[in-house]
Design a protein around this motif. Structure first.
Motif, PDB file in Angstrom:
ATOM      1  N   ILE A  27      42.423  41.002  39.065  1.00 28.50           N
ATOM      2  CA  ILE A  27      42.273  41.799  40.283  1.00 28.50           C
ATOM      3  C   ILE A  27      43.292  41.288  41.292  1.00 28.50           C
ATOM      4  O   ILE A  27      43.465  40.082  41.460  1.00 28.50           O
ATOM      5  N   ILE A  28      43.993  42.217  41.903  1.00 33.51           N
ATOM      6  CA  ILE A  28      45.037  41.897  42.864  1.00 33.51           C
ATOM      7  C   ILE A  28      44.618  42.438  44.220  1.00 33.51           C
ATOM      8  O   ILE A  28      44.254  43.608  44.337  1.00 33.51           O
ATOM      9  N   ALA A  29      44.660  41.575  45.227  1.00 36.66           N
ATOM     10  CA  ALA A  29      44.385  41.996  46.598  1.00 36.66           C
ATOM     11  C   ALA A  29      45.708  42.136  47.323  1.00 36.66           C
ATOM     12  O   ALA A  29      46.393  41.152  47.567  1.00 36.66           O
ATOM     13  N   ARG A  30      46.061  43.360  47.587  1.00 39.59           N
ATOM     14  CA  ARG A  30      47.223  43.606  48.438  1.00 39.59           C
ATOM     15  C   ARG A  30      46.691  43.607  49.868  1.00 39.59           C
ATOM     16  O   ARG A  30      45.502  43.423  50.070  1.00 39.59           O
ATOM     17  N   ASN A  31      47.504  43.810  50.843  1.00 38.57           N
ATOM     18  CA  ASN A  31      47.083  43.671  52.239  1.00 38.57           C
ATOM     19  C   ASN A  31      45.784  44.428  52.543  1.00 38.57           C
ATOM     20  O   ASN A  31      44.863  43.883  53.132  1.00 38.57           O
ATOM     21  N   ASN A  32      45.689  45.667  52.102  1.00 44.20           N
ATOM     22  CA  ASN A  32      44.509  46.473  52.416  1.00 44.20           C
ATOM     23  C   ASN A  32      44.034  47.296  51.222  1.00 44.20           C
ATOM     24  O   ASN A  32      43.462  48.364  51.395  1.00 44.20           O
ATOM     25  N   ALA A  33      44.260  46.808  50.015  1.00 45.58           N
ATOM     26  CA  ALA A  33      43.837  47.533  48.816  1.00 45.58           C
ATOM     27  C   ALA A  33      43.553  46.553  47.685  1.00 45.58           C
ATOM     28  O   ALA A  33      44.063  45.433  47.677  1.00 45.58           O
ATOM     29  N   LEU A  34      42.739  47.005  46.748  1.00 44.34           N
ATOM     30  CA  LEU A  34      42.395  46.218  45.562  1.00 44.34           C
ATOM     31  C   LEU A  34      42.858  46.976  44.329  1.00 44.34           C
ATOM     32  O   LEU A  34      42.693  48.198  44.250  1.00 44.34           O
ATOM     33  N   GLU A  35      43.419  46.247  43.368  1.00 42.80           N
ATOM     34  CA  GLU A  35      43.880  46.869  42.133  1.00 42.80           C
ATOM     35  C   GLU A  35      43.406  46.022  40.956  1.00 42.80           C
ATOM     36  O   GLU A  35      43.574  44.807  40.955  1.00 42.80           O
ATOM     37  N   VAL A  36      42.791  46.682  39.974  1.00 37.18           N
ATOM     38  CA  VAL A  36      42.340  46.007  38.766  1.00 37.18           C
ATOM     39  C   VAL A  36      43.353  46.308  37.662  1.00 37.18           C
ATOM     40  O   VAL A  36      43.659  47.465  37.394  1.00 37.18           O
ATOM     41  N   LEU A  37      43.870  45.242  37.036  1.00 37.83           N
ATOM     42  CA  LEU A  37      44.846  45.366  35.962  1.00 37.83           C
ATOM     43  C   LEU A  37      44.245  44.804  34.684  1.00 37.83           C
ATOM     44  O   LEU A  37      43.537  43.799  34.719  1.00 37.83           O
ATOM     45  N   ARG A  38      44.533  45.449  33.558  1.00 39.46           N
ATOM     46  CA  ARG A  38      44.046  44.975  32.259  1.00 39.46           C
ATOM     47  C   ARG A  38      45.234  44.575  31.405  1.00 39.46           C
ATOM     48  O   ARG A  38      46.249  45.270  31.366  1.00 39.46           O
ATOM     49  N   ILE A  39      45.085  43.458  30.711  1.00 38.46           N
ATOM     50  CA  ILE A  39      46.127  42.976  29.805  1.00 38.46           C
ATOM     51  C   ILE A  39      45.724  43.404  28.405  1.00 38.46           C
ATOM     52  O   ILE A  39      44.680  42.990  27.903  1.00 38.46           O
ATOM     53  N   GLU A  40      46.541  44.247  27.777  1.00 41.10           N
ATOM     54  CA  GLU A  40      46.240  44.768  26.441  1.00 41.10           C
ATOM     55  C   GLU A  40      47.348  44.387  25.475  1.00 41.10           C
ATOM     56  O   GLU A  40      48.518  44.362  25.834  1.00 41.10           O
TER      57      GLU A  40
END
Length: 168
Positions: A33-46
């Motif tokens: 999970i990445i927290a940018r200044n005002n957003a959250l993004e979930v990344l999956r490693i496949e």
């Protein structure tokens, strides 16, 4: 009639404030999970021989994310995300597989809004066994929350315990 205004930027923020890894979807996948200044993004490693990073979810947070960490309750199959922000709250979120978005499980108010030196939110740490969370300010104030489950296996949070005072 009332008018409601909403401001969204056309281009996503590229600076990353905080990251954490875990298994948020519960299927033993490696996710970040990445927290940018005002957003959250979930990344999956496949993939194993040629790993790829796939964006699973991108969600605006409408606040400034100051800190981020993950924890897992004992006996649980997936990780929760704890977020400290400028709203003066600690928010516990979980990833919903059905809707592919982060949902707030619990939100506990502890201080004033804004990024202040004396309001906790800048530092966030979790017990390795998922029993407690500590959130701290730059100056002095630290709060500890004990994590439990209720009878229906939902996450519950205790009232904050002040950890910055000497125990006399």
């Amino acid at each position: 009639r009332t008018m409601h205004l909403l401001q969204l930027t056309l281009q996503r923020s590229s600076a990353i404030n905080a990251t954490a890894y875990g298994c948020f979807s519960g299927n033993k996948a490696q996710e970040v999970i990445i927290a940018r200044n005002n957003a959250l993004e979930v990344l999956r490693i496949e993939g194993t021989d040629m790993p790829k990073i796939i964006s699973v979810s991108y969600q605006p947070a409408f606040c400034v994310i100051r800190s981020l960490c993950t924890f897992r309750l004992v006996g649980s199959g997936k990780d929760y995300i704890a977020i400290g922000s400028d709203s003066g709250k600690i928010t516990i979120m979980e990833f919903s597989i059905e809707t592919s978005e982060l949902k707030s499980v619990h939100s506990e108010t502890f201080g004033k809004t804004g990024c202040r030196r004396i309001v906790p939110g800048q530092y966030l740490a979790a017990d390795p066994n998922g029993r407690a969370l500590m959130i701290g300010a730059i100056e002095k104030q630290k709060l500890v929350y004990v994590m439990n489950r209720d009878a229906s296996s939902r996450l519950t949070i205790s009232s904050p315990l002040e950890a910055h005072k000497a125990q006399a």
